[in-house]
Design an enzyme around this catalytic site. Structure first.
Site, PDB file in Angstrom:
ATOM      1  CG  ASP A  27      28.394  25.134  78.675  1.00  0.00           C
ATOM      2  OD1 ASP A  27      29.223  24.298  79.046  1.00  0.00           O
ATOM      3  OD2 ASP A  27      27.891  25.977  79.424  1.00  0.00           O
ATOM      4  CG  ASP A  29      27.307  22.540  84.636  1.00  0.00           C
ATOM      5  OD1 ASP A  29      27.925  21.663  83.993  1.00  0.00           O
ATOM      6  OD2 ASP A  29      26.639  22.312  85.635  1.00  0.00           O
ATOM      7  CG  ASP A 190      28.424  29.272  81.228  1.00  0.00           C
ATOM      8  OD1 ASP A 190      28.419  29.402  82.469  1.00  0.00           O
ATOM      9  OD2 ASP A 190      28.981  28.324  80.648  1.00  0.00           O
TER      10      ASP A 190
HETATM   11  O1  LIG Z   1      31.160  21.046  84.998  1.00  0.00           O
HETATM   12  C1  LIG Z   1      31.636  22.195  84.943  1.00  0.00           C
HETATM   13  O2  LIG Z   1      32.493  22.650  85.697  1.00  0.00           O
HETATM   14  C2  LIG Z   1      31.148  23.149  83.877  1.00  0.00           C
HETATM   15  O3  LIG Z   1      30.536  22.420  82.909  1.00  0.00           O
HETATM   16  P1  LIG Z   1      30.046  23.115  81.532  1.00  0.00           P
HETATM   17  O4  LIG Z   1      31.157  22.847  80.540  1.00  0.00           O
HETATM   18  O5  LIG Z   1      28.753  22.410  81.226  1.00  0.00           O
HETATM   19  O6  LIG Z   1      29.838  24.596  81.795  1.00  0.00           O
HETATM   20 MG   LIG Z   2      29.152  26.353  81.216  1.00  0.00          MG
END
Ligand SMILES: O=C(O)COP(=O)(O)O
Ligand SMILES: [Mg+2]
Length: 241
Positions: A27, A29, A190
């Protein structure tokens, strides 16, 4: 095998470590990159343009998880699942996107252990993918800006497929891409979106405690292990790639 370097959840007792893995999906963020400062900066620049009061980085951080549009709706309403006035949202979204595009990697950095962990994964021969809910228009330049783009054989953004996490579609797509069975693939994320998508796809899931999880406690997530860093994640798996 002592996992002292990686605390893990009660559910991990049912998981035999090290887990035989062919594909690692990571992942963005809150797992690869700490993007909260830049996402919050764009949100507050948008609010200023709209004549609305700014919000703290901590508050905006709790809105991250389900893509940019959801982040803007949460910022406009101050709630996780409320719908803002349609005209206001139509005006606000392009303003947000412009500010985020202009401030994509001001304060965004890879977390501790990310570069080293990916290097260990590459050396072990794992197939590597990035799966994020962030729109591709931001994901690709951000991975380039942080030097991570060429680490992944495939990158799926929130708008790459018809569905995004917590739907399992992106994970199933990656498993097919690498001709891997779901139980041969590991998602490291996360948030609740990662844990739900991973379970629905039949993949293994490790969660990191330093991300965002929409303000929830990561230790409440149904995952196979909580790993302090991507380096620690490599200690709980073995490559069958
Ligand atoms: O863009 C987002 O809201 C979260 O993105 P992610 O899936 O990389 O945690
Ligand atoms: Mg994330």
């Amino acid at each position: 095998m002592n996992h002292s370097s990686s605390s893990h959840t009660a559910s991990a007792n049912k998981t035999a470590f090290p887990i035989a893995i062919k594909v690692i999906m990571i992942d963005l963020d809150g797992t690869l990159l700490d993007t909260a400062e830049d996402l919050a900066l764009a949100a507050n620049l948008m609010l200023k343009d709209l004549g609305m009061p700014e919000q703290s980085t901590a508050t905006i951080r709790s809105y991250i998880g389900k893509g940019i549009q959801k982040l803007v709706k949460r910022t406009l309403t101050g709630q996780l699942d409320a719908e803002p006035d349609a005209a206001l949202f139509a005006k606000a979204l392009p303003i947000y996107e412009q500010h985020y595009a202009n401030n994509l990697s001001i304060n965004t950095r890879p977390y501790a252990g990310v570069v080293e962990g990916i290097q260990l994964m590459q050396q072990a021969g794992y197939k590597l993918a990035c799966i994020t809910n962030k729109a591709e228009a931001f994901t690709l330049p951000l991975l380039h800006a942080t030097g991570l783009f060429n680490k992944f054989e495939i990158v799926l953004s929130g708008d790459s497929l018809p569905k995004k996490k917590p739907d399992p579609m992106p994970l199933t797509h990656i498993c097919k891409y690498f001709d891997a069975q779901p139980h041969e693939a590991l998602l490291i994320g996360d948030s609740l979106n990662d844990a739900i998508a991973g379970r629905a796809a039949g993949c293994h899931v490790f969660c990191v405690p330093y991300g965002y999880n929409e303000g929830r406690d990561v230790y409440e997530l149904d995952c196979d292990a909580i790993v302090d860093t991507l380096v620690d994640a490599t200690k709980l798996i073995k490559s069958i790639a």
